[in-house]
Design an enzyme around this catalytic site. Structure first.
Site, PDB file in Angstrom:
ATOM      1  CB  ALA A   1      27.147  76.273  28.738  1.00 51.55           C
TER       2      ALA A   1
ATOM      3  CD  GLU B   1      33.383  73.181  34.079  1.00 52.03           C
ATOM      4  OE1 GLU B   1      34.021  72.168  33.739  1.00 52.03           O
ATOM      5  OE2 GLU B   1      32.569  73.770  33.322  1.00 52.03           O
TER       6      GLU B   1
ATOM      7  CD  GLU C   1      29.001  70.454  33.493  1.00 59.13           C
ATOM      8  OE1 GLU C   1      29.465  71.596  33.532  1.00 59.13           O
ATOM      9  OE2 GLU C   1      28.879  69.742  34.528  1.00 59.13           O
TER      10      GLU C   1
ATOM     11  N   GLY D   1      29.380  75.296  34.125  1.00 62.75           N
ATOM     12  CA  GLY D   1      30.451  76.245  33.843  1.00 62.75           C
ATOM     13  C   GLY D   1      30.575  77.343  34.870  1.00 62.75           C
TER      14      GLY D   1
END
Length: 282
Positions: free
Chosen positions: A88, A136, A156, A133
């Site tokens: 992110a 991910e 995170e 992310g």
């Protein structure tokens, strides 16, 4: 799918090397029939950090790919020399109010679910940093090809949140609940060799070879029936985690969806005639 309306609003255009979705995402086509699509993360100035705009573009590109029956496989790649995706955009996140973060959430989710829900097999080509992310996005793919520079992790909890792009659900499906818990709770980064040993990476290749190897793998996959590929992926995804009896019912439903298809007829005919099949894709 959450955020589909927002994703559909992403600006589209034709880039010199493919179809561009907004400023940060490009889709290219490969192979004789263009059956392999390359979904390119193209925000090199930010190491592909996923901003709101980029999330919209990823989701929009996935909507277009999912609707294109001619795409048999997709490869997720990066234009940055030292990173697949660093997750992110925390600089942007730091500027958002609580209300803005709430509104941004479905937009972000649409990017990750867009990749996860692509109906054809998807291969990630990973090098350098694939964190948060970014990791991910790779986990949302069916297969991960990584070179020896890859560094993977879900950090995170070290910044006060949790993996929110599917990491808490996808990671244990690859490495088991306890191993996933250890990796998420410690927020530690893994070098490529350890990632392969733990099953986070399916193919480990020489430095700089991840994209070529992923595209070559995608070409091998794309030589098979597009109807069969999508049905096989559906059976694998829907059957995972079910008890055996329920899983076999999922498989049977997928089998029935292809048993009377044009691809099945062509595949059997080509086998008996000792020739390469010409898949009708229906």
């Amino acid at each position: 799918m959450a955020g589909t309306e927002e994703a559909a609003e992403a600006t589209e255009g034709v880039a010199g090397d493919g179809r561009r979705f907004g400023e940060f995402v490009v889709v290219r086509r490969h192979g004789g029939g263009g059956h392999v699509a390359e979904l390119v993360l193209d925000r090199p100035k930010a190491m592909n950090a996923v901003s709101t705009e980029m999330a919209r573009s990823i989701a929009a590109a996935c909507v277009a790919l999912a609707a294109d029956a001619s795409v048999r496989t997709t490869v997720l790649t990066s234009t940055h020399a030292r990173a697949f995706c660093v997750g992110a955009d925390l600089k942007e996140r730091n500027s958002l109010s609580d209300a803005e973060l709430v509104r941004q959430r479905p937009v972000a989710r649409a990017a990750y679910t867009g990749v996860l829900e692509l109906p054809m097999p998807v291969v990630a080509a990973v090098h350098g940093f694939a964190l948060g992310g970014g990791f991910e996005l790779a986990l949302a793919c069916d297969l991960i090809v990584a070179d020896r520079t890859a560094v993977l992790g879900l950090p995170e909890v070290s910044v006060g949140v949790i993996p929110g792009g599917g990491g808490t659900q996808l990671l244990p499906r690859r490495v088991g609940a306890a191993r996933a818990a250890e990796l998420i709770f410690t927020a530690r980064r893994l070098e490529a060799a350890e990632a392969e040993r733990l099953g986070l990476v399916d193919h480990l290749v020489d430095e700089g070879a991840d994209r070529d190897e992923a595209l070559a793998l995608a070409e091998r996959i794309a030589a098979n029936s597009p109807v069969g590929l999508r049905a096989a992926k559906r059976a694998l995804r829907l059957g995972h985690g079910l008890d055996l009896r329920a899983g076999l019912e999922v498989e049977d439903a997928a089998w029935r969806s292809v048993a009377f298809s044009g691809d099945r007829a062509e595949g059997v005919a080509a086998f008996n005639e000792k020739r390469k099949p010409e898949w009708p894709g229906e």
